[in-house]
Motif scaffolding. Sequence first.
Motif, PDB file in Angstrom:
ATOM      1  N   TYR A  58      -0.778 -14.967  -2.720  1.00  0.00           N
ATOM      2  CA  TYR A  58       0.191 -14.138  -3.464  1.00  0.00           C
ATOM      3  C   TYR A  58      -0.489 -13.082  -4.324  1.00  0.00           C
ATOM      4  O   TYR A  58       0.004 -11.961  -4.474  1.00  0.00           O
ATOM      5  CB  TYR A  58       1.077 -15.038  -4.348  1.00  0.00           C
ATOM      6  CG  TYR A  58       0.398 -15.485  -5.617  1.00  0.00           C
ATOM      7  CD1 TYR A  58       0.591 -14.808  -6.818  1.00  0.00           C
ATOM      8  CD2 TYR A  58      -0.476 -16.574  -5.627  1.00  0.00           C
ATOM      9  CE1 TYR A  58      -0.042 -15.200  -7.988  1.00  0.00           C
ATOM     10  CE2 TYR A  58      -1.120 -16.974  -6.784  1.00  0.00           C
ATOM     11  CZ  TYR A  58      -0.899 -16.284  -7.963  1.00  0.00           C
ATOM     12  OH  TYR A  58      -1.543 -16.666  -9.106  1.00  0.00           O
ATOM     13  N   ALA A  59      -1.637 -13.431  -4.900  1.00  0.00           N
ATOM     14  CA  ALA A  59      -2.312 -12.512  -5.813  1.00  0.00           C
ATOM     15  C   ALA A  59      -2.911 -11.316  -5.093  1.00  0.00           C
ATOM     16  O   ALA A  59      -3.122 -10.257  -5.695  1.00  0.00           O
ATOM     17  CB  ALA A  59      -3.407 -13.249  -6.586  1.00  0.00           C
ATOM     18  N   LEU A  60      -3.189 -11.466  -3.818  1.00  0.00           N
ATOM     19  CA  LEU A  60      -3.777 -10.378  -3.040  1.00  0.00           C
ATOM     20  C   LEU A  60      -2.719  -9.520  -2.359  1.00  0.00           C
ATOM     21  O   LEU A  60      -3.059  -8.628  -1.579  1.00  0.00           O
ATOM     22  CB  LEU A  60      -4.742 -10.942  -1.986  1.00  0.00           C
ATOM     23  CG  LEU A  60      -5.874 -11.825  -2.511  1.00  0.00           C
ATOM     24  CD1 LEU A  60      -6.800 -12.240  -1.368  1.00  0.00           C
ATOM     25  CD2 LEU A  60      -6.672 -11.132  -3.605  1.00  0.00           C
ATOM     26  N   ASN A  61      -1.461  -9.786  -2.678  1.00  0.00           N
ATOM     27  CA  ASN A  61      -0.373  -9.048  -2.038  1.00  0.00           C
ATOM     28  C   ASN A  61       0.602  -8.454  -3.052  1.00  0.00           C
ATOM     29  O   ASN A  61       1.797  -8.350  -2.802  1.00  0.00           O
ATOM     30  CB  ASN A  61       0.382  -9.971  -1.069  1.00  0.00           C
ATOM     31  CG  ASN A  61      -0.405 -10.231   0.201  1.00  0.00           C
ATOM     32  OD1 ASN A  61      -0.414  -9.413   1.111  1.00  0.00           O
ATOM     33  ND2 ASN A  61      -1.081 -11.370   0.253  1.00  0.00           N
ATOM     34  N   GLN A  62       0.073  -8.051  -4.186  1.00  0.00           N
ATOM     35  CA  GLN A  62       0.898  -7.428  -5.222  1.00  0.00           C
ATOM     36  C   GLN A  62       0.935  -5.906  -5.014  1.00  0.00           C
ATOM     37  O   GLN A  62      -0.068  -5.310  -4.616  1.00  0.00           O
ATOM     38  CB  GLN A  62       0.361  -7.767  -6.610  1.00  0.00           C
ATOM     39  CG  GLN A  62       0.412  -9.258  -6.932  1.00  0.00           C
ATOM     40  CD  GLN A  62       1.815  -9.817  -6.893  1.00  0.00           C
ATOM     41  OE1 GLN A  62       2.761  -9.208  -7.396  1.00  0.00           O
ATOM     42  NE2 GLN A  62       1.971 -10.996  -6.275  1.00  0.00           N
ATOM     43  N   PRO A  63       2.067  -5.275  -5.298  1.00  0.00           N
ATOM     44  CA  PRO A  63       2.209  -3.832  -5.016  1.00  0.00           C
ATOM     45  C   PRO A  63       1.389  -2.941  -5.937  1.00  0.00           C
ATOM     46  O   PRO A  63       1.052  -1.821  -5.563  1.00  0.00           O
ATOM     47  CB  PRO A  63       3.712  -3.593  -5.194  1.00  0.00           C
ATOM     48  CG  PRO A  63       4.161  -4.674  -6.123  1.00  0.00           C
ATOM     49  CD  PRO A  63       3.329  -5.869  -5.773  1.00  0.00           C
ATOM     50  N   ASN A  64       1.065  -3.443  -7.139  1.00  0.00           N
ATOM     51  CA  ASN A  64       0.304  -2.623  -8.077  1.00  0.00           C
ATOM     52  C   ASN A  64      -0.336  -3.520  -9.131  1.00  0.00           C
ATOM     53  O   ASN A  64      -0.116  -4.748  -9.155  1.00  0.00           O
ATOM     54  CB  ASN A  64       1.199  -1.559  -8.732  1.00  0.00           C
ATOM     55  CG  ASN A  64       2.449  -2.167  -9.355  1.00  0.00           C
ATOM     56  OD1 ASN A  64       2.378  -3.127 -10.120  1.00  0.00           O
ATOM     57  ND2 ASN A  64       3.609  -1.601  -9.025  1.00  0.00           N
ATOM     58  N   LYS A  65      -1.112  -2.895  -9.989  1.00  0.00           N
ATOM     59  CA  LYS A  65      -1.854  -3.629 -11.016  1.00  0.00           C
ATOM     60  C   LYS A  65      -0.923  -4.345 -11.979  1.00  0.00           C
ATOM     61  O   LYS A  65      -1.174  -5.499 -12.376  1.00  0.00           O
ATOM     62  CB  LYS A  65      -2.768  -2.653 -11.766  1.00  0.00           C
ATOM     63  CG  LYS A  65      -3.707  -3.302 -12.768  1.00  0.00           C
ATOM     64  CD  LYS A  65      -4.637  -2.241 -13.355  1.00  0.00           C
ATOM     65  CE  LYS A  65      -5.646  -2.828 -14.322  1.00  0.00           C
ATOM     66  NZ  LYS A  65      -6.573  -1.787 -14.851  1.00  0.00           N
ATOM     67  N   GLU A  66       0.156  -3.703 -12.378  1.00  0.00           N
ATOM     68  CA  GLU A  66       1.087  -4.292 -13.330  1.00  0.00           C
ATOM     69  C   GLU A  66       1.721  -5.550 -12.749  1.00  0.00           C
ATOM     70  O   GLU A  66       1.865  -6.576 -13.439  1.00  0.00           O
ATOM     71  CB  GLU A  66       2.168  -3.279 -13.717  1.00  0.00           C
ATOM     72  CG  GLU A  66       1.681  -2.116 -14.558  1.00  0.00           C
ATOM     73  CD  GLU A  66       0.784  -1.139 -13.809  1.00  0.00           C
ATOM     74  OE1 GLU A  66       0.910  -1.059 -12.550  1.00  0.00           O
ATOM     75  OE2 GLU A  66      -0.056  -0.483 -14.457  1.00  0.00           O
ATOM     76  N   ALA A  67       2.113  -5.476 -11.481  1.00  0.00           N
ATOM     77  CA  ALA A  67       2.712  -6.637 -10.827  1.00  0.00           C
ATOM     78  C   ALA A  67       1.698  -7.773 -10.704  1.00  0.00           C
ATOM     79  O   ALA A  67       2.041  -8.960 -10.866  1.00  0.00           O
ATOM     80  CB  ALA A  67       3.231  -6.246  -9.449  1.00  0.00           C
ATOM     81  N   PHE A  68       0.448  -7.439 -10.409  1.00  0.00           N
ATOM     82  CA  PHE A  68      -0.617  -8.446 -10.321  1.00  0.00           C
ATOM     83  C   PHE A  68      -0.787  -9.158 -11.657  1.00  0.00           C
ATOM     84  O   PHE A  68      -0.859 -10.399 -11.716  1.00  0.00           O
ATOM     85  CB  PHE A  68      -1.930  -7.772  -9.908  1.00  0.00           C
ATOM     86  CG  PHE A  68      -3.118  -8.696  -9.903  1.00  0.00           C
ATOM     87  CD1 PHE A  68      -3.460  -9.397  -8.756  1.00  0.00           C
ATOM     88  CD2 PHE A  68      -3.917  -8.849 -11.037  1.00  0.00           C
ATOM     89  CE1 PHE A  68      -4.563 -10.247  -8.744  1.00  0.00           C
ATOM     90  CE2 PHE A  68      -5.016  -9.692 -11.034  1.00  0.00           C
ATOM     91  CZ  PHE A  68      -5.343 -10.391  -9.887  1.00  0.00           C
ATOM     92  N   ILE A  69      -0.867  -8.404 -12.733  1.00  0.00           N
ATOM     93  CA  ILE A  69      -1.054  -8.994 -14.065  1.00  0.00           C
ATOM     94  C   ILE A  69       0.092  -9.952 -14.381  1.00  0.00           C
ATOM     95  O   ILE A  69      -0.128 -11.066 -14.873  1.00  0.00           O
ATOM     96  CB  ILE A  69      -1.162  -7.884 -15.131  1.00  0.00           C
ATOM     97  CG1 ILE A  69      -2.463  -7.096 -14.937  1.00  0.00           C
ATOM     98  CG2 ILE A  69      -1.090  -8.471 -16.540  1.00  0.00           C
ATOM     99  CD1 ILE A  69      -2.572  -5.859 -15.803  1.00  0.00           C
ATOM    100  N   GLU A  70       1.307  -9.543 -14.079  1.00  0.00           N
ATOM    101  CA  GLU A  70       2.467 -10.396 -14.325  1.00  0.00           C
ATOM    102  C   GLU A  70       2.392 -11.669 -13.488  1.00  0.00           C
ATOM    103  O   GLU A  70       2.646 -12.775 -13.981  1.00  0.00           O
ATOM    104  CB  GLU A  70       3.746  -9.627 -13.996  1.00  0.00           C
ATOM    105  CG  GLU A  70       5.018 -10.466 -14.003  1.00  0.00           C
ATOM    106  CD  GLU A  70       5.371 -11.019 -15.365  1.00  0.00           C
ATOM    107  OE1 GLU A  70       6.082 -12.044 -15.417  1.00  0.00           O
ATOM    108  OE2 GLU A  70       4.938 -10.439 -16.389  1.00  0.00           O
ATOM    109  N   ALA A  71       2.014 -11.528 -12.235  1.00  0.00           N
ATOM    110  CA  ALA A  71       1.996 -12.679 -11.324  1.00  0.00           C
ATOM    111  C   ALA A  71       0.950 -13.713 -11.716  1.00  0.00           C
ATOM    112  O   ALA A  71       1.213 -14.918 -11.684  1.00  0.00           O
ATOM    113  CB  ALA A  71       1.757 -12.207  -9.887  1.00  0.00           C
ATOM    114  N   VAL A  72      -0.247 -13.263 -12.069  1.00  0.00           N
ATOM    115  CA  VAL A  72      -1.329 -14.225 -12.321  1.00  0.00           C
ATOM    116  C   VAL A  72      -1.281 -14.813 -13.732  1.00  0.00           C
ATOM    117  O   VAL A  72      -1.885 -15.860 -13.986  1.00  0.00           O
ATOM    118  CB  VAL A  72      -2.716 -13.609 -12.050  1.00  0.00           C
ATOM    119  CG1 VAL A  72      -2.827 -13.120 -10.616  1.00  0.00           C
ATOM    120  CG2 VAL A  72      -3.047 -12.498 -13.024  1.00  0.00           C
TER     121      VAL A  72
END
Length: 472
Positions: A208-222
């Motif tokens: 999931y962490a390698l499939n985020q649309p952008n940096k902001e979404a990645f930060i929220e997810a992890v």
Amino acid sequence: MRIEQIYTGCLAQGAYYIVSDGEAAIIDPLRETQPYLDRLAADGVTLKYIFETHFHADFVSGHLDLSKQTQAPIVYGPTAQPEFDAIVATDNQVFSIGKIQVKVLHTPGHTLESSCFLLLDENGKETALFSGDTLFLGDVGRPDLAQKAAHMTQEQLAGLLYESLYGKILPLPDDITVYPAHGAGSACGKNMMKETVDSLGNQKRMNYALNQPNKEAFIEAVTNGLLPPPAYFGMNVAMNKKGYESFDQVLSHGMKALTTGEFEAVAESSGALILDTRSTQEFSEGFIPQSVNIGLDGDFAPWVGALIADVNQPILLVTDPGKEQEAITRLSRVGFDHILGHLEGGFDSWVHAAKETDTINRIPAEQFASEVKIGKSKIIDIRKESEYAAEHVEDAYSKPLAYINDWIKDVDPLEHFYLHCAGGYRSMIAASILQARGYRNFTEVAGGFNAIAKTGIPRTDFVCQSKVLNEH
């Protein structure tokens, strides 16, 4: 070339042993070094480098002892500041081992010094990635552990982790094999797979962490859903960075056999914790008063770290005869080095000496089902919140074992309650802690929820967020 993963289930930790043309490298070794020395001797190879992916929080590495025993240098990635001699590599620096090469990829985010090691085979092909706590299978390293040392927020560290993964790891070929430092069960991530080896291509597709649309979404997810880290983590980081007593010395202290009289005298004079590592059934039937039971037959070391927390706590051991060295070894892996000795002959010697003993009030699930009164009886479920949410006994309270040091103060010592986990291992730990602190008006359920679910007792997945322990 040969790559061997040395996986330790109790810690969900992977160390790596690599051999090529008479030379070897070891990545993230565990505290006890003899297994590595035995491999080196059997293969007739020289250890050239000890690679450390970062300053570990969940276990104490064997890097220092192994370096002293083999004269192999310890290698860290950029920005590491160990308080002992080591090679602090530059980003993209290459190290040769026999006919292969290991390239350092600085990947900050989990910690600032976190690095991955990219292996290039005899033909220079990028073949394997030793990803440390930067990239797990199904997850990535949590970015909240290094906040204090880095003077950064978890969101800022997560941003660094995004840049490391998307800028340095994702561009690598899909056929690279990923060898992470941890698997499912480790507190260093939240969504790890049970597998311990995978292709990078598969991780690109399903992580999931390698499939985020952008940096902001990645930060929220992890950063979403991170639980507080165990209290011992910071102490292990300090030991890995500053140094520690040799494992041989720790083992020597712990292997000191104490007679019942000596054991009793040391317990009274030292303030030591009596740690009983026998099975839950054995412990429930009789133990030394004030003992805490954390059985060797479960996730022993992580629970010691989570619940005892202070690695400087003096410990006296009660084990089944012949299990002393295993207990000492597993304690040392998480930094609990102050072991004053063990009871000679185990608990039987205490009984034969006619010393005082205690027991836990334990009943089978069938008896629990027949006597509990839903809505009137107090039931404490100490499984993880996710286990409780999936299904639990109707009207039970959710109080995870990991937080017992916080919620124990809310327990009314005058009101009887039932206590259970999933299978009995964790509830016996809780029962021993409660009883050692003066709580005796409770009943522990053998077999836990697994056994309870086979009875006719009402169960539900409804969670009442407003329930608190001390309500009446």
